[in-house]
Write a protein that holds these residues in place. Structure first.
Motif, PDB file in Angstrom:
ATOM      1  N   ASP A 154       0.971  -1.213   0.091  1.00 48.19           N
ATOM      2  CA  ASP A 154       0.358  -0.047  -0.066  1.00 48.19           C
ATOM      3  C   ASP A 154       0.713   1.144   0.089  1.00 48.19           C
ATOM      4  OD1 ASP A 154      -2.012   2.099   0.178  1.00 48.19           O
ATOM      5  OD2 ASP A 154      -3.232   1.038   2.153  1.00 48.19           O
ATOM      6  N   LEU A 155       0.627   1.859  -0.915  1.00 47.32           N
ATOM      7  CA  LEU A 155       1.620   3.661  -1.499  1.00 47.32           C
ATOM      8  C   LEU A 155       0.844   4.240  -0.536  1.00 47.32           C
ATOM      9  CD1 LEU A 155       2.384   2.744  -5.039  1.00 47.32           C
ATOM     10  CD2 LEU A 155       3.324   2.580  -3.069  1.00 47.32           C
ATOM     11  N   THR A 156       0.132   4.159   0.322  1.00 48.45           N
ATOM     12  CA  THR A 156      -0.589   5.582   1.723  1.00 48.45           C
ATOM     13  C   THR A 156      -0.297   5.460   2.791  1.00 48.45           C
ATOM     14  OG1 THR A 156      -2.462   3.780   1.352  1.00 48.45           O
ATOM     15  CG2 THR A 156      -2.165   6.122  -0.557  1.00 48.45           C
ATOM     16  N   GLN A 157       1.018   3.778   3.235  1.00 47.13           N
ATOM     17  CA  GLN A 157       1.039   3.586   4.415  1.00 47.13           C
ATOM     18  C   GLN A 157       2.645   4.506   4.337  1.00 47.13           C
ATOM     19  OE1 GLN A 157      -1.477   2.665   6.835  1.00 47.13           O
ATOM     20  NE2 GLN A 157      -2.490   2.813   4.468  1.00 47.13           N
ATOM     21  N   SER A 158       3.009   4.941   5.709  1.00 48.02           N
ATOM     22  CA  SER A 158       4.104   5.201   6.219  1.00 48.02           C
ATOM     23  C   SER A 158       5.037   4.226   6.215  1.00 48.02           C
ATOM     24  CB  SER A 158       3.899   5.441   7.436  1.00 48.02           C
ATOM     25  OG  SER A 158       4.038   4.235   9.087  1.00 48.02           O
ATOM     26  N   GLU A 159       5.313   2.863   5.590  1.00 47.06           N
ATOM     27  CA  GLU A 159       5.813   1.875   5.077  1.00 47.06           C
ATOM     28  C   GLU A 159       5.453   1.198   4.318  1.00 47.06           C
ATOM     29  OE1 GLU A 159       7.906   0.245   9.166  1.00 47.06           O
ATOM     30  OE2 GLU A 159       5.944  -0.382   8.659  1.00 47.06           O
ATOM     31  N   ILE A 160       6.418   1.143   3.376  1.00 46.73           N
ATOM     32  CA  ILE A 160       6.206   0.260   2.190  1.00 46.73           C
ATOM     33  C   ILE A 160       6.712  -1.090   1.826  1.00 46.73           C
ATOM     34  CG2 ILE A 160       4.734   1.736   0.515  1.00 46.73           C
ATOM     35  CD1 ILE A 160       7.834   2.047  -0.824  1.00 46.73           C
ATOM     36  N   SER A 161       7.060  -2.288   1.223  1.00 48.04           N
ATOM     37  CA  SER A 161       7.248  -3.224   0.991  1.00 48.04           C
ATOM     38  C   SER A 161       7.029  -3.895  -0.219  1.00 48.04           C
ATOM     39  CB  SER A 161       7.280  -4.654   2.369  1.00 48.04           C
ATOM     40  OG  SER A 161       5.730  -4.369   2.019  1.00 48.04           O
ATOM     41  N   PHE A 162       8.688  -5.051  -0.522  1.00 53.52           N
ATOM     42  CA  PHE A 162       8.491  -5.057  -1.965  1.00 53.52           C
ATOM     43  C   PHE A 162       9.232  -6.484  -1.262  1.00 53.52           C
ATOM     44  CE2 PHE A 162      10.808  -1.822  -2.612  1.00 53.52           C
ATOM     45  CZ  PHE A 162      12.315  -2.984  -2.805  1.00 53.52           C
TER      46      PHE A 162
END
Length: 555
Positions: A176-184
């Motif tokens: 989710d690109l709208t959270q304080s963290e992103i992962s991949f």
């Protein structure tokens, strides 16, 4: 006395208002008066001093906030107050009221409006890589980028939205690109590449700020990774799926080829060896076996990688007794296909008969029955043999007596002739069992002693028939296990291929056979269970009546 109070000029940020009243004649008692400026404008968190002038002198002052945001230190009791404008989200208005009490107890009031101008400080964007713990990241690590160290300099401010964007680099599946963290997941790469991201923050006053972050995604030593799937434990006759669809390649495309590496005791047929997801049928096994499959994964650049998976195949819990012989399923009114979702859990859906076509039989038999013909010495005979003395049930291991053909009229018959019938009489160590009844000799059987069941057992054991002297009357479940309820000829429920010379009918259109089970039904143990070879029904039958007998023994 002056008719109007003078205005006092203030410097810097000190502001004083003017006001008052007049009288056409000097009163006998002076009224109180007070003046402050009408309004003041100040930036949030800045300070301003406000002075009130009043007469007559030497009275007391009281300042209080009557509307708008709260101010620290109020109320106050001096003629001059210094305030610090509060931190506000938007432009705000504060109204102060000052009350004055003169020495003669006369009172007066005035108000001042303070306009507080909001001055937002933009958020500060900070990006850090928090996972994996061991750097640098590589395939297939989970990479996590965090903006949690970002701040809003306003003391009462807050960041209300995050917006991430990948600007360049390999294609990544981001959370989710709208959270304080992103992962991949770190991708499989033939060459190292740089991934660039942007982060935009918005605070609770609408202020917007951003930053960029770059990281190197490392190349991998193995540009194709084969994944044959998890180890499996299956049951014979299951359809087993081999799945290499989680394999990866740097190009994103690949082909698969499956091979059985370790056949063990069985060689299996894979439905489509060139499909990444394929199946095979687990074979009939007598004990658990393990076999290995290898998948070879190749991409368009002819880069190759292999992986193996172990499949454990276990015997199906089919039991040590035969199934019922019913391989058909029915609705309320008609024959239907088995495994129908409307009419579930039928006999034809379950047990040995449902997998009869897959069974690896020792001999032959209809559906799941498995019989081997034996001669008088208990030697195995070909399945096509028509002359035999006994039958071995390869499921239960029991050996069954085969009756002789009709040779005469009772009692002038042979000892094992099919139409001989007996009363229920059994002995244990020479002592008759409860309820036993001896039938008269040379009546319904050729015995010169009596026509109870024990006379037949003794004669057959004395002859060491089919290589054994442990012949006995079968239990209820043993006799039931050779009844084939799926037979549709309407004649009898014993397969005549293996159990010839069974009487067609008797005993009021029934073909009754004795079992060892005494019926405990309050009748003083005078009845035992019989099974009807025409209908399959059971019945508690008086022991002094006669019925047919088929002897059995263990190997």
């Amino acid at each position: 006395m002056l008719n109007r109070l003078s205005c006092i000029a203030l410097f810097s940020s000190v502001l004083i208002g003017c006001g008052g009243g007049s009288s056409s004649s000097e009163p006998t008692e002076v009224n109180a008066s007070i003046n402050v400026s009408n309004s003041v404008t100040v930036v949030e968190k800045a300070s301003v001093t406000i002075t009130a002038s009043a007469s007559p002198a030497d009275g007391t002052f009281n300042w209080q906030v009557i509307s708008g945001p709260a101010l620290e230190g109020f109320p106050q009791q001096t003629n001059e107050v210094t305030i610090t404008a509060p931190d506000v989200k938007t432009d705000s208005v504060i109204t102060l009221q000052v009350d004055y009490r003169a020495p003669n107890d006369k009172t007066a009031s005035d108000t001042v409006v303070i306009n507080v101008t909001s001055e937002n400080q933009l958020p500060v964007a900070v990006v850090t890589q928090t996972e994996p713990a061991a750097l640098p990241a590589k395939y297939p690590d989970t990479v996590k980028l965090s903006a949690k160290d970002s701040t809003d300099p306003d003391s009462n401010g807050a960041i209300v939205s995050y917006q991430w964007q990948q600007l360049s680099g390999p294609t990544l599946t981001l959370s989710d690109l709208t959270q304080s963290e992103i992962s991949f997941t770190h991708p499989l790469l033939l060459q190292s590449q740089t991934a660039r991201f942007s982060l935009t923050l918005v605070d609770d006053e609408g202020g917007e700020a951003g930053t960029e972050f770059s990281m190197t995604l490392e190349s991998t030593d193995t540009p194709v990774i084969a994944e044959a799937g998890d180890e499996q434990s299956v049951v014979e006759f299951d359809t087993v799926t081999l799945d290499a669809s989680k394999s990866v390649s740097v190009s994103g495309n690949y082909t698969c080829t499956w091979n059985q590496e370790d056949s063990g005791s069985v060689t299996l047929s894979i439905s489509d060896p060139t499909s990444c997801k394929t199946t095979f049928l687990a074979p009939d096994v007598d004990s658990s076996i393990e076999t290995k499959f290898k998948v070879t994964v190749k991409d368009p650049l002819n880069l190759v990688n292999d992986d193996e998976v172990t499949i454990t195949i276990n015997p199906k819990a089919l039991g040590l007794l035969n199934d019922s012989g019913m391989e058909s399923c029915f609705s309320n009114t008609a024959l239907i296909s088995c495994n129908d979702d409307t009419f579930i859990a039928q006999d034809g859906d379950m047990g040995r008969d449902s997998v009869a076509s897959y069974l690896d039989k020792t001999g032959t038999g209809r559906v799941a029955f498995d019989f081997t013909k034996l001669n008088e010495f208990a030697d195995e005979l070909p399945d096509t043999e028509t002359t035999f003395s006994c039958v071995r049930d390869n499921v239960s291991g029991l050996i069954w007596e085969v009756k002789e053909a009709n040779t005469g009229t009772l009692p002038n018959t042979s000892v094992r002739e099919g139409k001989n019938h007996y009363t229920w009489y059994l002995t244990t160590d020479g002592t008759a069992q409860d309820g036993s009844i001896t039938g008269s000799a040379n009546t319904t059987c050729p015995s010169n002693l009596h026509c109870g069941i024990q006379s037949l057992i003794d004669d057959v054991n004395a002859s060491n028939f089919c290589g054994g002297s442990n012949w006995r009357l079968p239990t209820y479940m043993e006799l039931l296990s050779i009844i084939d309820f799926g037979r549709s000829d309407g004649l009898q429920l014993l397969d005549p291929v293996f159990f010839p010379n069974t009487p067609s009918e008797s005993f009021l259109n029934h073909v009754y056979y004795w079992t060892t089970q005494t019926s405990v039904d309050g009748r003083s143990l005078t009845q035992a269970f019989i099974l009807d070879m025409l209908t399959g029904n059971d019945l508690a039958y008086p022991k002094n009546n006669t019925a047919y007998v088929r002897l059995v023994r263990t190997p």
